[in-house]
Design an enzyme around this catalytic site. Structure first.
Site, PDB file in Angstrom:
ATOM      1  CG  HIS A   9      49.704  89.648 -10.268  1.00  0.00           C
ATOM      2  ND1 HIS A   9      50.206  88.494 -10.825  1.00  0.00           N
ATOM      3  CD2 HIS A   9      48.396  89.429 -10.070  1.00  0.00           C
ATOM      4  CE1 HIS A   9      49.227  87.615 -10.955  1.00  0.00           C
ATOM      5  NE2 HIS A   9      48.112  88.161 -10.508  1.00  0.00           N
ATOM      6  CD  GLU A  46      59.046  82.277  -3.400  1.00  0.00           C
ATOM      7  OE1 GLU A  46      59.311  82.862  -2.329  1.00  0.00           O
ATOM      8  OE2 GLU A  46      58.075  81.533  -3.549  1.00  0.00           O
ATOM      9  CG  LEU A  71      47.863 100.156 -12.930  1.00  0.00           C
ATOM     10  CD1 LEU A  71      48.055  99.999 -14.422  1.00  0.00           C
ATOM     11  CD2 LEU A  71      48.018 101.617 -12.516  1.00  0.00           C
ATOM     12  CB  ALA A  72      42.044  97.784 -11.556  1.00  0.00           C
ATOM     13  N   GLY A  74      40.811  94.770  -7.910  1.00  0.00           N
ATOM     14  CA  GLY A  74      40.110  93.516  -8.109  1.00  0.00           C
ATOM     15  C   GLY A  74      40.249  92.628  -6.882  1.00  0.00           C
ATOM     16  CG  HIS A  76      45.127  89.454  -7.288  1.00  0.00           C
ATOM     17  ND1 HIS A  76      45.098  88.157  -6.830  1.00  0.00           N
ATOM     18  CD2 HIS A  76      45.354  89.373  -8.615  1.00  0.00           C
ATOM     19  CE1 HIS A  76      45.307  87.333  -7.844  1.00  0.00           C
ATOM     20  NE2 HIS A  76      45.459  88.044  -8.934  1.00  0.00           N
TER      21      HIS A  76
END
Lengths: 120, 120
Positions: A9, A46, A71-72, A74, A76
């Site tokens: 992320h 970056e 982990l999940a 969503g 993203h």
């Protein structure tokens, strides 16, 4: 030439991003079946996905597996990362990109959780 | 009575939150060393940490391990979750809360990644 692109992320905290950099180095050092291993951040840090994917392609990668270090599943995972991979495909038509299931879907996740808790 | 509180980020996509609910049910069914197992979301989904922690305390939990289901130690892990746990401690002084290291720090994470990639 096979390559792995680990996509995390990204955080405003550089110490958090450093965890990802260290993990990437560990994967690379483990001599897995990938000739090249890089990381990228979806946001807030970056290199981004386009930059790392481009670097792998420039280094001669012909097959790039993109592993979402999430982990999940969503927004993203369902929208942002596939869009970035689609852009990579458009920019590097000679390279085959494979978007792997996110790490949270790993078959042995439950075992990892139990081992982690047992170590407390 | 020992309890586990799995804390995930939370998503606007209910299918993502359902992954956490299913994982919690799996942990519970695995008959681990916790008598009670609940989940909570830091944001964007219910129940929140205060609600789930309160439910565990009301059910008789005396030791509650809070496991951040996070891969990297960003602001949520370093600031938000500890603040929520401090609030729980203030509200339930008879309960001992232990904030576990986040899952990304699990000793066997590298093995999980390799197994996940080998299964592609």
């Amino acid at each position: 030439m096979k390559a792995l692109l680990l996509v995390a992320h990204g955080s405003r905290r550089e110490s958090s991003n450093d965890e990802i950099r260290a993990l990437t180095a560990q994967i690379r050092a483990a001599r897995c079946r990938f000739d090249l291993v890089e990381h990228a951040f979806l946001e807030m840090a970056e290199p981004d996905i386009a930059a790392s994917g481009g670097r792998l392609a420039a280094a001669g990668a012909t097959d790039i597996v993109v592993l979402p270090y999430f982990l999940a599943a969503g927004k993203h995972l369902r929208a942002d990362i596939p869009a970035e991979v689609a852009q990579l495909e458009a920019q590097h038509p000679a390279v085959r990109f494979t978007l792997a299931p996110h790490l949270g879907a790993a078959a042995n996740m439950l075992r990892l959780i139990h081992e982690h808790l047992d170590a407390l």
